[in-house]
Enzyme design. Structure first.
Site, mmCIF file in Angstrom:
data_model
loop_
_atom_site.group_PDB
_atom_site.id
_atom_site.type_symbol
_atom_site.label_atom_id
_atom_site.label_comp_id
_atom_site.label_asym_id
_atom_site.label_seq_id
_atom_site.Cartn_x
_atom_site.Cartn_y
_atom_site.Cartn_z
ATOM 1 N N ASP A 34 -3.310 3.539 8.751
ATOM 2 C CA ASP A 34 -4.806 4.865 9.031
ATOM 3 C C ASP A 34 -5.405 4.922 10.180
ATOM 4 O O ASP A 34 -5.585 5.616 10.843
ATOM 5 C CB ASP A 34 -5.627 4.403 7.814
ATOM 6 C CG ASP A 34 -6.333 5.832 7.349
ATOM 7 O OD1 ASP A 34 -5.564 7.540 7.855
ATOM 8 O OD2 ASP A 34 -7.010 5.904 6.794
ATOM 9 N N SER A 122 0.483 0.016 0.224
ATOM 10 C CA SER A 122 -0.321 -0.478 -0.548
ATOM 11 C C SER A 122 -0.306 -2.266 -0.422
ATOM 12 O O SER A 122 -1.484 -2.680 -1.398
ATOM 13 C CB SER A 122 0.154 0.063 -2.305
ATOM 14 O OG SER A 122 -0.632 0.829 -2.173
HETATM 15 P P1 ADP Z 1 -2.507 -0.204 2.329
HETATM 16 O O1 ADP Z 1 -4.715 0.059 2.792
HETATM 17 O O2 ADP Z 1 -1.718 1.255 1.473
HETATM 18 O O3 ADP Z 1 -2.427 -1.612 1.470
HETATM 19 P P2 ADP Z 1 -2.524 -0.986 5.023
HETATM 20 O O4 ADP Z 1 -2.573 0.639 6.127
HETATM 21 O O5 ADP Z 1 -3.765 -2.349 4.807
HETATM 22 O O6 ADP Z 1 -2.643 0.452 3.700
HETATM 23 O O7 ADP Z 1 -0.849 -1.651 4.695
HETATM 24 C C1 ADP Z 1 -0.200 -1.129 4.705
HETATM 25 C C2 ADP Z 1 1.367 -2.100 5.362
HETATM 26 O O8 ADP Z 1 1.059 -1.544 6.632
HETATM 27 C C3 ADP Z 1 1.049 -3.942 5.586
HETATM 28 O O9 ADP Z 1 1.918 -4.308 4.881
HETATM 29 C C4 ADP Z 1 0.831 -3.401 6.845
HETATM 30 O O10 ADP Z 1 0.596 -5.125 7.291
HETATM 31 C C5 ADP Z 1 1.542 -2.756 7.699
HETATM 32 N N1 ADP Z 1 1.329 -2.302 8.918
HETATM 33 C C6 ADP Z 1 -0.013 -2.038 9.499
HETATM 34 N N2 ADP Z 1 -0.314 -1.240 11.051
HETATM 35 C C7 ADP Z 1 1.349 -0.927 10.457
HETATM 36 C C8 ADP Z 1 1.772 -0.262 11.592
HETATM 37 N N3 ADP Z 1 0.708 1.082 13.075
HETATM 38 N N4 ADP Z 1 3.170 0.772 11.441
HETATM 39 C C9 ADP Z 1 3.231 0.050 10.309
HETATM 40 N N5 ADP Z 1 2.814 -0.630 9.569
HETATM 41 C C10 ADP Z 1 1.391 -1.678 9.840
#
Ligand code: ADP
Length: 169
Positions: A34, A122
């Site tokens: 996000d 998630s």
């Molecule tokens: P949630 O709150 O749904 O768990 P997160 O954003 O914290 O969402 O993480 C969801 C997944 O995306 C995790 O596996 C994390 O490592 C990964 N992630 C974090 N940043 C990025 C990015 N820029 N591009 C792709 N995946 C990412």
């Protein structure tokens, strides 16, 4: 037939019709994917999210639902925001996680998107175990009828990539 493609990388760098944001229900930004999407996409996305909060989504977006906005400066046309469930041992929320993938594809179809990039919803801040998160993601996409031609799972680290690779083998 929808093809499933795995890439290791950053979802904000993907040239696709739509990319999916692992948002929170406020729609007003957060950490992880996000934060990266809002940083790279610029203020236009947040503006569009605020407009949603001021109209149809006064209470925010419910877990398992999805809604689209502009992608701002990202190399995509739309961002589809979906809210994954927090993982808990007390309750099985798998159906809500599956719903995120299903609803995002439904919104993608409404937009006419043919290529869609997903993060592992998630499995970051919300604590879902990556192997199970990968299983639900792949099974749900395979079971969902859609006109999307390519679903690209964009995995941030090797561990997540391997978990998805084990599901598509
Ligand atoms: P949630 O709150 O749904 O768990 P997160 O954003 O914290 O969402 O993480 C969801 C997944 O995306 C995790 O596996 C994390 O490592 C990964 N992630 C974090 N940043 C990025 C990015 N820029 N591009 C792709 N995946 C990412």
């Amino acid at each position: 037939m929808t093809s499933i493609v795995l890439v290791r990388g950053d979802i904000t760098q993907q040239h696709v019709d739509a990319l999916v944001n692992a948002a929170n229900s406020s729609l007003l930004g957060g950490g992880g994917v996000d934060g990266a999407i809002h940083r790279a996409g610029g203020p236009e996305i947040l503006e569009a999210c605020r407009a949603l909060r001021a109209s149809h989504y006064g209470k925010g977006l419910r877990t398992g639902q999805a809604v689209a906005t502009t992608a701002g400066r990202l190399p995509a046309r739309w961002v589809i925001h979906t809210v994954g469930p927090r993982f808990t041992h007390e309750e099985d929320r798998s159906e809500l996680l599956a719903s995120c993938y299903r609803e995002s594809l439904r919104v993608a179809d409404e937009l006419g998107a043919r290529t869609v990039a997903f993060p592992a919803i998630s499995t970051g801040i919300y604590g879902w175990p990556i192997d199970d998160g990968a299983r639900i993601a792949v099974e749900t996409v395979r079971a969902t009828p859609t006109a999307v031609e390519e679903v690209r799972f964009v995995l941030f680290d090797e561990r997540a990539y391997e978990a998805f690779a084990a599901q598509v083998r």
